[in-house]
Design a protein around this motif. Structure first.
Motif, short mmCIF file in Angstrom:
data_model
loop_
_atom_site.label_atom_id
_atom_site.label_comp_id
_atom_site.label_asym_id
_atom_site.label_seq_id
_atom_site.Cartn_x
_atom_site.Cartn_y
_atom_site.Cartn_z
N ASP A 1 70.92 55.36 7.23
CA ASP A 1 71.05 56.40 6.10
C ASP A 1 70.80 55.97 4.75
N GLY A 2 70.40 57.09 3.83
CA GLY A 2 70.21 56.64 2.51
C GLY A 2 69.73 58.01 1.79
N LEU A 3 69.55 57.74 0.72
CA LEU A 3 68.79 58.90 -0.36
C LEU A 3 67.42 58.41 -0.71
N PHE A 4 66.46 59.47 -0.83
CA PHE A 4 65.54 59.03 -1.59
C PHE A 4 64.99 60.39 -2.56
N THR A 5 64.16 60.06 -3.24
CA THR A 5 63.65 61.18 -4.15
C THR A 5 62.11 61.41 -4.00
N ALA A 6 61.72 62.75 -3.83
CA ALA A 6 60.31 63.16 -3.59
C ALA A 6 59.95 64.29 -4.69
N GLY A 7 58.65 64.08 -4.98
CA GLY A 7 58.06 65.09 -6.08
C GLY A 7 58.09 64.27 -7.33
N ASP A 8 57.51 65.09 -8.55
CA ASP A 8 57.25 64.29 -9.80
C ASP A 8 57.68 65.25 -10.91
N GLY A 9 58.32 64.61 -12.01
CA GLY A 9 58.66 65.18 -13.05
C GLY A 9 59.73 66.20 -12.90
N GLU A 10 59.71 67.60 -13.31
CA GLU A 10 60.65 68.22 -13.35
C GLU A 10 60.89 68.93 -11.77
N GLU A 11 59.96 68.90 -11.06
CA GLU A 11 59.95 69.13 -9.66
C GLU A 11 60.56 68.23 -8.83
N GLU A 12 61.19 67.18 -9.00
CA GLU A 12 61.55 65.90 -8.46
C GLU A 12 63.00 66.64 -7.80
N GLU A 13 62.86 66.28 -6.43
CA GLU A 13 64.16 66.68 -5.56
C GLU A 13 64.60 65.44 -4.79
N VAL A 14 65.93 65.35 -4.48
CA VAL A 14 66.85 64.28 -4.03
C VAL A 14 67.16 64.96 -2.56
N TYR A 15 66.83 64.00 -1.56
CA TYR A 15 67.40 64.11 -0.34
C TYR A 15 68.13 63.32 0.28
N HIS A 16 68.99 63.45 1.31
CA HIS A 16 69.65 62.72 2.15
C HIS A 16 69.07 62.34 3.42
N LEU A 17 68.78 61.39 3.96
CA LEU A 17 68.42 61.10 5.17
C LEU A 17 69.43 60.59 6.17
N ALA A 18 69.62 61.38 7.02
CA ALA A 18 70.64 60.66 8.33
C ALA A 18 69.76 60.44 9.63
N ARG A 19 70.25 59.29 10.29
CA ARG A 19 69.31 59.03 11.61
C ARG A 19 70.42 58.74 12.59
N ARG A 20 69.95 59.24 13.66
CA ARG A 20 71.02 58.97 15.12
C ARG A 20 70.03 58.93 16.31
N ASN A 21 70.20 57.78 17.04
CA ASN A 21 69.78 57.39 18.02
C ASN A 21 70.33 57.74 19.39
N PHE A 22 69.52 58.03 20.54
CA PHE A 22 70.32 58.23 21.62
C PHE A 22 69.23 58.44 22.73
N SER A 23 69.61 58.20 24.10
CA SER A 23 68.67 58.43 25.19
C SER A 23 68.83 59.63 26.04
N LEU A 24 67.56 60.13 26.20
CA LEU A 24 67.72 61.55 27.06
C LEU A 24 66.54 61.28 28.00
N ASN A 25 67.10 61.72 29.34
CA ASN A 25 66.24 61.71 30.40
C ASN A 25 65.57 60.32 30.46
N GLY A 26 66.26 59.17 30.14
CA GLY A 26 65.79 57.83 30.23
C GLY A 26 64.86 57.54 29.23
N ARG A 27 64.68 58.14 28.08
CA ARG A 27 63.71 57.78 27.09
C ARG A 27 64.51 57.89 25.70
N ARG A 28 64.21 57.06 24.80
CA ARG A 28 64.83 56.67 23.67
C ARG A 28 64.31 57.77 22.88
N HIS A 29 65.29 58.53 21.86
CA HIS A 29 65.01 59.59 20.84
C HIS A 29 65.64 59.19 19.70
#
Length: 443
Positions: free
Chosen positions: A191-219
């Motif tokens: 997980d972590g933070l990242f910034t997208a956009g340029d200048g005054e339109e710059e936006e900050v986002y938080h990314l969260a990731r979760r892994n699990f198996s569904l129907n025998g396949r990794r998701h």
């Protein structure tokens, strides 16, 4: 109460009836054909066997139809259709079986209806949440990570990444091609933070990731939450806190200074000057403390524009090594850095000190400098306790600190220095524990 006749009783009565009919026919033929037992037996069989076959078939046919109906309903249940029920007119053991079968179908129908309602409620909540959600998986037989495809996306994800169009079925790397900051955040892992956009339109986002198996396949489930408004609100709250802190510190320093100055004036008026050196020394200590306190805040608020020089990265790292302990990971870039050395050393020094204060062992604190395409990535890595979501959200806010004696200026100052150099800073928890703070600078 309906009369109940069991299968055993009914079939026993049928067999007894057929035997009785056979005996009666045999007696009648024996009277008509005396002394000819074989003829009697033959004629008796010719009469009884067809009657028995017709009678047994009339009794077995409904049961066979019932079994075929049971087979059909079971196949429908397997396909998820629970709308069928059966009827058996007899009051016997098969009626109990049909009643149990119909009760099972009713339970399955209620469960299916409840499940459909829950799925509808969940889908409504997921589709209308402001958090962008992407569910990705690798197709069977795929070995490359770039082969991952999107199997589910909510409205927020479609609007954020694909102009509102459908995302399901598209390759993840193709959808994210227009968002390099998110690609870098995914490449870091965790997980972590990242910034997208340029200048005054710059936006900050938080990314969260979760892994699990569904129907025998990794998701993998990717959650993107926009934090720009939250950060601005936190900044306002923090500035209010800073004003209170500065006001409190000024009052705590100015009140004793005024008292000491008054005492000094009285001593001079009385001609008792032997205590004046001590009073003046105390006044000097308090003013120096107040000066250092104010300068710490002013240094952040009035960061000068960087004076860019061409400096080898080896010289920058050597200067840092004289002040704090760390290990170099990998080789340093051959091309020199185009930076303000004093500011960049201050930013990296703050990050390295934070790494040591995270609970990490000194030998696990690493500095990794490398060139990636047209940018330079400077990673400060540790194996401390990392950050939870709340701390990650506020870590870059000025004056926010989880330390009792912290000023909350270390990461905020590093962010200001990175942005003044035309770059940015990102935070993310590492796989296996610890934190990765990354400065991304123009090459």
């Amino acid at each position: 109460m309906k009369f109940r006749l069991s299968l055993v009783t009914r079939w026993s009565a049928l067999v007894a009836t057929l035997l009785a009919v056979g005996i009666l026919i045999a007696l009648a033929l024996d009277h008509l054909l005396p002394g000819r037992p074989l003829a009697v037996l033959g004629i008796c069989l010719l009469c009884v066997v067809p009657i028995s076959i017709i009678t047994l078939r009339s009794q077995i046919q409904p049961i066979l139809s019932l079994f075929r109906a049971l087979e059909g309903t079971v196949a429908s249940y397997r396909d998820g259709d629970f709308s069928f029920s059966l009827h058996w007119p007899q009051n016997d053991e098969l009626s109990d079986l049909i009643a149990a079968h119909n009760a099972l179908g009713e339970v399955l129908r209620e469960q299916r209806l409840d499940l459909v309602q829950r799925e509808l409620l969940l889908d409504t909540m997921v589709q209308n949440t402001p958090v962008a959600m992407l569910l990705v998986t690798e197709p069977p037989g795929a070995s490359e990570r770039n082969a991952r495809v999107i199997v589910y996306a909510n409205v927020a994800a479609r609007q954020l990444l694909f102009a509102g169009h459908k995302l399901e079925g598209h390759a993840l790397h193709e959808v994210l091609a227009q968002t390099p900051a998110l690609v870098e955040a995914l490449a870091r892992g965790g997980d972590g933070l990242f910034t997208a956009g340029d200048g005054e339109e710059e936006e900050v986002y938080h990314l969260a990731r979760r892994n699990f198996s569904l129907n025998g396949r990794r998701h993998e489930l990717l959650l993107l939450r926009q934090l720009t408004a939250e950060l601005r609100r936190q900044e306002v709250q923090t500035w209010k806190k800073v004003i209170r802190v500065i006001s409190h510190e000024l009052n705590n320093s100015l009140a004793p200074l005024a008292s000491l100055a008054h005492s000094g004036t009285e001593l001079v008026r009385r001609g008792q000057t032997e205590r004046l050196p001590q009073i003046l020394q105390t006044i000097g200590e308090r003013t120096r403390h107040l000066e250092s306190f104010i300068l710490g805040y002013a240094r952040f608020a009035k960061l000068p524009a960087p004076r860019l020089d061409t400096i080898p990265w080896a010289d920058v790292v050597a200067g840092l090594a004289e002040q704090v302990e760390f290990r170099i990971k990998g080789d340093l870039p051959e091309s020199p850095a185009r930076i303000d050395r004093a500011q960049m050393e201050q930013a990296l020094l703050n990050l390295l000190k934070n790494a040591h204060e995270s609970g990490s062992r000194p030998e696990d604190v690493e500095l990794h400098v490398r060139r990636v395409q047209d940018v330079v990535r400077v990673d400060v890595l540790d194996r401390g306790s990392g950050m939870n979501d709340a701390v990650l959200t506020n870590a870059l806010v000025p004056f926010y600190s989880t330390k009792r004696s912290g000023t909350g200026l270390g990461l905020a100052l590093a962010r200001e220095i990175a942005e003044a150099h035309g770059g940015r800073i990102t935070l993310g928890n590492r796989d296996g524990g610890g934190l990765a703070v990354t400065l991304i600078l123009p090459a």
